[in-house]
Design a protein around this motif. Structure first.
Motif, PDB file in Angstrom:
ATOM      1  N   ARG A 149      31.200  20.262 -15.843  1.00  0.00           N
ATOM      2  CA  ARG A 149      29.731  20.089 -15.738  1.00  0.00           C
ATOM      3  C   ARG A 149      29.067  19.772 -17.025  1.00  0.00           C
TER       4      ARG A 149
ATOM      5  N   ARG B 107      25.773  21.800 -22.372  1.00  0.00           N
ATOM      6  CA  ARG B 107      24.491  22.305 -22.461  1.00  0.00           C
ATOM      7  C   ARG B 107      23.925  22.501 -24.123  1.00  0.00           C
TER       8      ARG B 107
ATOM      9  N   PHE C 212      27.688  24.247 -18.393  1.00  0.00           N
ATOM     10  CA  PHE C 212      27.300  24.720 -17.221  1.00  0.00           C
ATOM     11  C   PHE C 212      28.343  25.258 -16.370  1.00  0.00           C
TER      12      PHE C 212
ATOM     13  N   GLU D 117      26.636  29.353 -15.674  1.00  0.00           N
ATOM     14  CA  GLU D 117      26.619  28.298 -16.600  1.00  0.00           C
ATOM     15  C   GLU D 117      26.381  29.209 -18.067  1.00  0.00           C
TER      16      GLU D 117
ATOM     17  N   ALA E  56      21.311  22.836 -13.306  1.00  0.00           N
ATOM     18  CA  ALA E  56      22.611  23.442 -13.196  1.00  0.00           C
ATOM     19  C   ALA E  56      22.586  23.452 -11.682  1.00  0.00           C
TER      20      ALA E  56
END
Lengths: 390, 235
Positions: free
Chosen positions: A57, A60, A81, A128, B216
């Motif tokens: 994912r 971040r 995440f 996350e 998210a």
């Protein structure tokens, strides 16, 4: 003072979450929502590496491991995440030293893609991971997550084996950001629970040594003052920005039960480690909307903030606790939100595009310690800014 | 979701929903006492026909697809060395300036057709989304005058069908995703639960407006599946 855009890299088609310059090399890492991280040269602004294929994912946050001793390794940590932290090492055997060595190569030479190796995946967070940060001596790596915890990891020499040495669970909501003090073994974390917490080692355990309460909404980002000498008593300062639309400065007023008392057997120690922080200032209000990022310059002592309103604001301290806005730029990423802003050293050719047409002598006379601001936004652009004196 | 939390929601008939269509507006205001619009005054201020609405939709989608193309093209080229205030993203928005501003009815039309996650009905029919609870604010501070691109705020207050509705966050997320996909980037969407209609109002509001959480959540495949089901009735 005017602020001018000196460069724009159309880095990405989607959101850029975070931009982070290497502490000593002309490299910029950028975390994006397409599950990859990119590395750019700060000499040329060309991409030099794409780190992908391992996270499932969005990435971040990214953090460079500071170079320590005579180690030449270049190491990046990525927080995703997908709940993991990735560790990447530049393969210097295959692509030797070309961008490194303090930017002493020709501008064109570092165009091309470096080889990077994915060496470790740090698993443990329940969901996350929002932020990672290496301590200034490279000994520790901190990570934080929506699972409300902060983890501290210790790496072996090869950066391949990581041991979790602490799981800190005092926050009551998502932890958004972690940052290490520039010289102390002191970690700060910011949270959706509106608080900032401080963590340090007490005997063999990492404990919460202080809590800063004052913001009225999510604290998105924090940064330490890197110029206040930590040897001088208890002095330390922290800047924070929040969804409550304020940027605040906090200073440590006292610290007890710590540092230097390591040799004393624990039975003689009555004080648990504890520190008190007070609000020193609220910076002049400019933002309307959540402020996502703040950075405190180690060179000039200036602070820059940016957020959902697309406004970039630079503050300077007039005298202790009194700040003024010295520059601001509306729509710094056109109509898009800004997720990250950070000060960086200006590398030798950073100014050359701006000063095109000037003689070689003039170019060489550019001061070593000149600085730039780098921003990343929802438009996928990385913009580079300079605050000029006139 | 097998057993609905709110088994007997209030349901509005299709004719009662606010619309720009003049004919339907007349019949609905004449024939129903429970119209959720106090009057059709707003609609007469913007007397647009269905076909012009479609035009606006088309324009919106064309802009969206064109933007993708531009960006794709940019990605194929190596990043340019540029100096000064070059801004690759601005050309699309310049064209957007000449468009008619988007009004509350258009926002309503975009989101009222979203399906409720537990009922085979739309958010409009369940009065979760109500036109009077949609507001659009154009940035009007003196500092922003003369700016080429002005940020527009869209506030949507949702009314959960019951005060302990655990699906309020999901519904809000669906509305946010729908609007962010359809509106140009200069729109800032804020979704809140209407005051006094949910027992954990502030928690829901914070989650719905936390950019990182929303991002998210949108990467969670299971959640995306539910969301696309909700949005399937939109087009």
């Amino acid at each position: 003072m005017p602020i001018c855009q000196v460069h724009s890299i159309p880095a990405h088609t989607d959101r850029i979450w975070s931009v982070v310059p290497h502490p000593t090399l002309p490299l910029l890492a950028c975390a994006t929502s397409d599950k990859s991280a990119q590395i750019y040269s700060l000499n040329t602004y060309f991409p030099v590496a794409q780190l992908d294929g391992n996270h499932k994912r969005s990435i971040r946050s990214v953090s460079w491991k500071p170079k320590t001793g005579n180690s030449s390794e270049v190491v990046l940590a990525t927080a995703s995440f997908d709940g993991t932290v990735g560790i990447w090492i530049r393969d210097d055997d295959r692509y030797a030293q070309e961008v490194g060595s303090s930017g002493s190569v020709d501008d064109g030479a570092d165009v091309g893609l470096e080889e990077w190796e994915f060496v470790a995946s740090l698993e443990g967070h329940e969901n996350e991971v929002k932020c990672v940060d290496w301590s200034s001596d490279g000994a520790y790596l901190a990570s934080c997550s929506r699972d409300k915890s902060v983890w501290i990891w210790e790496a072996d020499e090869d950066n391949e084996e990581f041991e979790c040495i602490a799981v800190l669970q005092d926050h009551t909501q998502d932890v958004k950001y972690v940052v290490w003090h520039p010289s102390e073994d002191l970690l700060a974390s910011a949270s959706y629970d509106d608080s900032i917490r401080l963590w340090r080692e007490d005997e063999d355990d990492w404990v919460c040594s202080g809590e800063i309460i004052g913001h009225r909404s999510t604290v998105w980002c924090i940064d330490f003052d890197k110029r206040t000498p930590s040897q001088a008593g208890s002095a330390a300062r922290l800047v924070s920005c929040s969804a409550d639309e304020t940027v605040r400065i906090w200073s440590r007023v006292s610290i007890t039960g710590t540092v230097g008392s390591r040799d004393i057997p624990s039975t003689f120690r009555s004080d648990p480690v504890s520190e008190n922080w007070n609000q020193e200032a609220i910076l002049p209000k400019r933002h309307t909307g959540p402020i996502y990022s703040v950075s405190w310059s180690a060179r000039s002592g200036r602070i820059v903030s940016a957020g959902a309103d697309g406004l970039l604001v630079v503050y300077e301290e007039v005298k202790t606790g009194e700040w003024q806005v010295i520059a601001e730029e509306e729509d710094a990423h056109s109509v898009f939100e800004i997720n990250s802003c950070v000060w960086s050293r200006k590398w030798k050719s950073t100014a050359s595009h701006h000063l095109e047409g000037e003689s070689q002598e003039e170019k060489r006379s550019i001061k070593f310690d000149d600085e730039i601001i780098i921003t990343g936004g929802d438009d996928g652009n990385i913009n580079v800014w300079e605050v000029t004196s006139k | 979701m097998s057993e609905p939390i709110n088994a007997n929601p209030k349901i509005l008939s299709l004719e009662d929903l606010p619309t720009r269509d003049a004919e339907r507006e007349i019949t609905s205001s004449a024939g129903s006492k429970s119209s959720i619009l106090p009057s059709s005054a707003l609609d007469s201020v913007f007397p647009a026909s269905r076909s012009s609405l479609d035009e606006v939709y088309n324009t919106l989608f064309m802009i969206a697809s064109k933007k993708d193309e531009t960006e794709d093209a940019e990605m194929k080229e190596a990043p340019e060395l540029s100096s000064g205030e070059s801004d690759s993203g601005s050309s699309d928005d310049d064209e957007g300036e000449d468009e008619e501003p988007i009004d509350e009815q258009e926002i309503y039309d975009l989101i009222a057709t979203i399906s409720d996650p537990e009922h085979p009905l739309t958010l409009g029919q369940l009065a979760v989304v109500n036109k009077p609870d949609i507001s659009i604010t154009h940035s009007s501070s003196p500092a922003s005058r003369g700016r080429r691109q002005i940020i527009t705020r869209v506030n949507v207050d949702i009314t959960p069908t019951i005060t302990h509705c655990s699906l309020a966050t999901l519904i809000g997320l669906g509305i946010r995703v729908r609007l962010e996909r359809c509106l140009p980037p200069r729109y800032r969407v804020e979704i809140n639960v209407k005051k006094g209609t949910h027992q954990s109002e502030s928690q829901v509001n914070r989650q719905l407006n936390d950019k990182e959480r929303v991002a998210a959540a949108c990467e969670n495949q299971q959640l995306l599946g539910v969301l696309s089901g909700m949005l399937a009735t939109c087009k």
